[in-house]
Write a protein that holds these residues in place. Structure first.
Motif: not given
Length: 126
Positions: A2-16
């Motif tokens: 099984v391979q799992l690939v995450e995406s969607g992370g990043g830098l965001v301001q508090a409350g975002g």
């Protein structure tokens, strides 16, 4: 394998908000509990969220309950983590994982998960 690939992370301001995705391939997905964990620098990896095989049941650590929501689309072999009202203390590398057992219990321990993604960085600025 099984391979799992995450995406969607990043830098965001508090409350975002951010939405993480975890795409699975190479094995069974729809019959397994999936978990989300995170690890901040110098800290142990900790449980964030879990979702049952059919999405009918979810659970969260207390500090994210009401702000985070996990869902899954078994037709797409993908699990999601919607993160709202983010706080600086949510900053960590986030991992998805597939539980060892079909329809397994004990969602909270890292040792109960057999396969892990490579992680995606989430950074929340104040």
């Amino acid at each position: 394998q099984v391979q799992l690939v995450e995406s969607g992370g990043g830098l965001v301001q508090a409350g975002g908000s951010l939405r993480l995705s975890c795409a699975a391939s190479g094995g069974t997905f729809s019959s397994h509990v999936m978990g989300w964990f995170r690890q901040a620098p110098g800290k142990e990896r900790e449980f964030v969220a879990g979702i049952s095989w059919n999405g009918g049941s979810t659970d969260y650590r207390d500090s994210v309950r009401g702000r985070f929501a996990s869902s899954r689309d078994n037709a797409k072999n993908t699990v999601y983590l919607q993160m709202n009202s983010l706080k600086p203390e949510d900053t960590a590398v986030y991992y998805c994982a597939r539980h060892y057992a079909v329809r397994g219990s004990n969602w909270y321990d890292t040792g109960a998960y057999e396969y892990w993604g490579q992680g995606t960085q989430v950074t929340v600025s104040s």
